[in-house]
Design an enzyme around this catalytic site. Sequence first.
Site, PDB file in Angstrom:
ATOM      1  CE  LYS A  97      46.163  31.406  44.778  1.00  0.00           C
ATOM      2  NZ  LYS A  97      46.421  32.706  45.559  1.00  0.00           N
TER       3      LYS A  97
HETATM    4  C1  LIG Z   1      46.050  34.219  45.652  1.00  0.00           C
HETATM    5  C2  LIG Z   1      46.739  35.272  45.138  1.00  0.00           C
HETATM    6  C3  LIG Z   1      47.152  36.381  46.018  1.00  0.00           C
HETATM    7  C4  LIG Z   1      46.740  36.218  47.261  1.00  0.00           C
HETATM    8  O1  LIG Z   1      47.019  35.313  48.247  1.00  0.00           O
HETATM    9  P1  LIG Z   1      46.232  35.389  49.507  1.00  0.00           P
HETATM   10  O2  LIG Z   1      47.072  34.437  50.326  1.00  0.00           O
HETATM   11  O3  LIG Z   1      44.772  34.952  49.264  1.00  0.00           O
HETATM   12  O4  LIG Z   1      46.513  36.497  50.015  1.00  0.00           O
HETATM   13  C5  LIG Z   1      48.048  37.339  45.624  1.00  0.00           C
HETATM   14  N1  LIG Z   1      48.849  37.249  44.363  1.00  0.00           N
HETATM   15  C6  LIG Z   1      48.244  36.358  43.505  1.00  0.00           C
HETATM   16  C7  LIG Z   1      48.728  36.282  41.971  1.00  0.00           C
HETATM   17  C8  LIG Z   1      47.188  35.353  43.679  1.00  0.00           C
HETATM   18  O5  LIG Z   1      46.725  34.424  42.877  1.00  0.00           O
END
Ligand SMILES: *Cc1c(COP(=O)(O)O)cnc(C)c1O
Length: 395
Positions: free
Chosen positions: A193
């Site tokens: 991210k």
């Molecule tokens: C990556 C993601 C999540 C989940 O994030 P994590 O930290 O891996 O639990 C939730 N929503 C979206 C749109 C994502 O891309």
Amino acid sequence: MKTNNMDSPVREKRLPFCLPDVGEAEIEEVIDTLRSGWLTTGPKTKKFEQAFAAYVGAPEAVAVNSCTGGLHVTLAALGIGPGDEVIVPTMTFAATANVVVHVGATPVMVDVAPDTLNVDPAAVEAAITPRTRAVVPVHLYGHPCAMDRIMAIAERHNLFVVEDAAHSVAAEWNGRRVGSLGNPTVFSFYAIKNMTTGEGGMITVDDSELAERMRVWLLHGMSRDAWKRYEATGSWYYEIVLAGLKYNMTDVQAAMGLHQLARLEEMTRRRAELAARYTEAFRLLPELILPAYRDGVRHVWHLYPIRLRLEQLTIDRNAFIEALSREGIGTSVHFIPLHRHPYYRDRFGLHPADFPTADAAYQQLVSLPLYPRMSDQDAADVVEAVRRVVGRHRK
Ligand SMILES: *Cc1c(COP(=O)(O)O)cnc(C)c1O
């Protein structure tokens, strides 16, 4: 030097679709934490929460071990459960809807807007029933949703708005940072991210009582107030007030997060620079639909998904991805819409025809590499590879 030999791939050494950007300061701070004797939730987590809340412009932030955990805790703390419906876009990662199932409520999938692929406010309004309790707009790819319209609908129908900001740390809507609009907003610090703690997440919230309920939910249902109410029994005393979860952030994660947050603006600027290069180059290829960028927002370019005008090409999306792979470029698809996954399709009887915009987009989407560690040459290679593949396969 690059050769113009079209028979050899653009890159001999493959460009990965994504790589995290972890600096020396993060590494030093993690080592310091490991030596400190305090590994799990402690002083660094507190410091990270405060720094994050201040950055976003929210009164309070609650650290969690993932965005998924944060969304789960938020729905639980809002009291959403069996018999309730929660509206989510079909064009998202599964976690957005999985957590609705985890609290025993029903996720109601809706279609998206044709330009941003963010949730379509009209589709949200059309999906509201007497059982609807909340809507979860996802700020997809780093581009904020039309929050004025979504919040107006929520207000009219007395719904909670829970923002899934997994892609959108540092994004702005109408001059305000995502996370500061007054709705519980959940961020992801997953490895790829826009900022990372390996795994991790953060909830911003403007209601201190709700924040306290979240803190109880995320740590076993343990009431932190118990020892205050029974002071005579000492600090070992706690009470379990509900069957809670175990979603707390560790200080090892927070150690990374503090330095990632400090570099967030710099990393975001680099993403924007790379995105601008792509947009400038790809504007000349009418076979591609480029990512939308509406007025009044700051897009933070978590992803750069192009859409193929399939009617102008001799190959489909999957073959396009294979062709880019042969040029040494890693790609991905964001997302396989929820209505196409067997669990959601079969359990809720969903059909592609109910989600025409998301379904058509799905068949066109290719996410190109875009991350701060990419060099200008890496970006130029992606441009060259896309040009070649389009050039070879235009009708
Ligand atoms: C990556 C993601 C999540 C989940 O994030 P994590 O930290 O891996 O639990 C939730 N929503 C979206 C749109 C994502 O891309």
